[in-house]
Design an enzyme around this catalytic site. Structure first.
Site, short mmCIF file in Angstrom:
data_model
loop_
_atom_site.label_atom_id
_atom_site.label_comp_id
_atom_site.label_asym_id
_atom_site.label_seq_id
_atom_site.Cartn_x
_atom_site.Cartn_y
_atom_site.Cartn_z
CE LYS A 121 -2.41 -1.18 3.96
NZ LYS A 121 -2.15 -2.33 3.93
CB THR A 122 3.35 2.15 2.14
OG1 THR A 122 2.86 2.15 3.33
CG2 THR A 122 4.58 3.78 2.51
CD GLU A 165 -0.05 3.47 3.17
OE1 GLU A 165 -0.84 2.54 3.76
OE2 GLU A 165 0.58 4.02 2.94
#
Length: 464
Positions: A121-122, A165
């Site tokens: 996600k990051t 996110e």
């Protein structure tokens, strides 16, 4: 386009303001003109970055830190019910807002892209933030890690896109209503909140159900969990589903990934057109993340060729295979990997880029619940290293679980033939690892806790 402040967010107080998710929201609110205050357990560069934006940051938690004129208190799921500032908020009647609700409020009126998945996600959010900024679109974004400097995890932009996110760990991603949702993968994790893959699937289905009518789901067709979710939501007529993957049937076909040292060249086929671009971090999993970012941007109407070229501007995010330095011929790299799949992916990426170099790992398990459920798999992942040192479990928000220690990982690794030793004294770890090295080696500090702080210490030992 400059949205106003969400209702009751003009004087927010953040408990745990220095956290990756919390600090980003606090920064955006400060940039929008809010009088931001908060507290954290320790001082940090992130706290200093927030102060530079006008925020008041207290160190430690005490009732007096909460101002009488605070309009709300923002918390994450990590804040315990007995926190003294939370108790003070109840006495004063100050509304308590979860981090996800605050973030959802910041997205209102914009075109949100919400990036979900057990891993990646990051990185994917960062890729979108960097590439959209490079195209002059000035997006707002909230990322779970810093791009290049403390406090660079968030930005209030003048454009109409918001990239964020979407955290599944506590189901908080159900609060968002994105125009584009990305699901990179879905695996069993966060065992304190999910008991089975069915619960994971149901949670992701709820997230997809929040996509605005006519919006788009970008989803991996290669990863089994993501593909399962795509199948479950395929009957939604108000949803456009765009798949990406390494088989020709994907809407965005990843035709080839060519490793080039610490970078990769990626060739995709989109709408019958072949597009080639560079990803400036090694490993096929990062290439897949970049393709997901490409598909999401295209869903918002951004020309594919322009976005692909801009994705080459991304040079990494802190703690995601970040080179910390080199000393005595030894490179030290920091990895946030803490789930077996992430550990395997990062070790394979480094192995592919390192050639014949030895790979040494200093691993810090994260959470007792995760170690209890996945410790054996973590040990198996460490077989990809030439030698590993394993620290005690970083507890984060959890209390110890009887019988659950890093020995679970060590035993599994040794049973699989890995060279693994335990180090219970974290203060001695840097000297131990430095003593194991020889010129040409690569050292990975790996884990989601404070193992990242040991990388510079290893370099210091090597320099003497």
């Amino acid at each position: 386009m400059t949205p106003g402040l969400p209702t009751a967010m003009d004087r927010p107080h953040f408990i745990g303001i220095g956290g990756a998710g919390m600090s980003g929201i606090a920064k955006i609110l400060a940039q929008r003109g809010a009088q931001v205050a908060g507290s954290d357990s320790r001082d940090s560069d992130t706290a200093d970055a927030l102060r530079a934006h006008g925020a008041t940051v207290h160190i430690g938690h005490a009732p007096g830190h909460l101002s009488d004129d605070a309009t709300c208190v923002v918390i994450s799921s990590a804040i315990r019910a007995d926190n003294p500032e939370l108790a003070r908020a109840a006495e004063l009647g100050v509304p308590v807002v979860h981090r996800s609700d605050a973030l959802a409020g910041l997205m209102h009126g914009l075109r949100p892209i919400a990036v979900a998945g057990t891993h990646g996600k990051t990185t994917t959010t960062s890729m979108l933030a960097v590439s959209l900024s490079a195209l002059g679109l000035d997006p707002s974004y909230a990322i779970g890690g810093d791009l290049d400097a403390p406090g660079s995890n968030a930005h209030h932009g003048a454009g109409d896109i918001f990239v964020a996110e979407a955290d599944e760990s506590d189901r908080s991603f159900h609060k968002y209503a994105p125009q584009v949702a990305i699901i990179l993968n879905a695996e069993l994790d966060h065992h304190a909140n999910y008991a089975s893959m069915d619960e994971i699937y149901e949670s992701f289905e709820t997230f997809v159900g929040k996509v605005v009518p006519g919006g788009t789901l970008v989803v991996s067709s290669d990863q089994a969990g993501a593909a399962e979710i795509a199948g479950r939501v395929s009957g939604n007529r108000d949803l456009n589903i765009v798949t990406y993957g390494e088989h020709e049937g994907a809407d965005v076909w990843i035709r080839k990934i060519t490793p080039r040292g610490l970078t990769s060249e990626v060739c995709v086929v989109l709408d019958g057109r072949e597009i080639v671009f560079t990803v400036s971090v090694p490993g096929s999993h990062y290439a897949h993340n970049a393709v997901a970012a490409l598909a999401a941007g295209v869903a918002l109407g951004i020309p594919a060729e322009e976005l692909a070229a801009a994705l080459g501007k991304y040079t990494g995010v802190k703690r995601r295979l970040q080179l910390k330095g080199e000393a005595a011929g030894v490179q030290v790299i920091d990895s946030y990997a803490h789930h077996p799949t992430e550990m395997t992916a990062d070790l394979q990426a480094i192995r592919g880029a390192a050639g014949d170099a030895r790979i040494l790992v200093l691993f810090q398990p994260h959470l007792f619940s995760r170690t209890q459920e996945l410790g054996k798999e973590m040990g198996q992942a460490l077989t990809l290293a030439d030698a590993s040192v394993v620290l005690d479990i970083y507890p984060a928000r959890e209390d110890p679980v009887p019988g659950v220690t890093s020995e679970i990982i060590i035993a599994a690794a040794r049973a699989a033939g890995a060279d693994v030793t335990a180090e219970h004294d974290k203060s001695a770890a840097a000297a131990v690892v430095a003593g194991m090295t020889k010129p040409g080696d690569l050292v990975l500090t790996m884990g989601a806790g404070d193992v990242t702080d040991i990388g510079p210490q290893i370099l210091a030992h090597l320099s003497h």
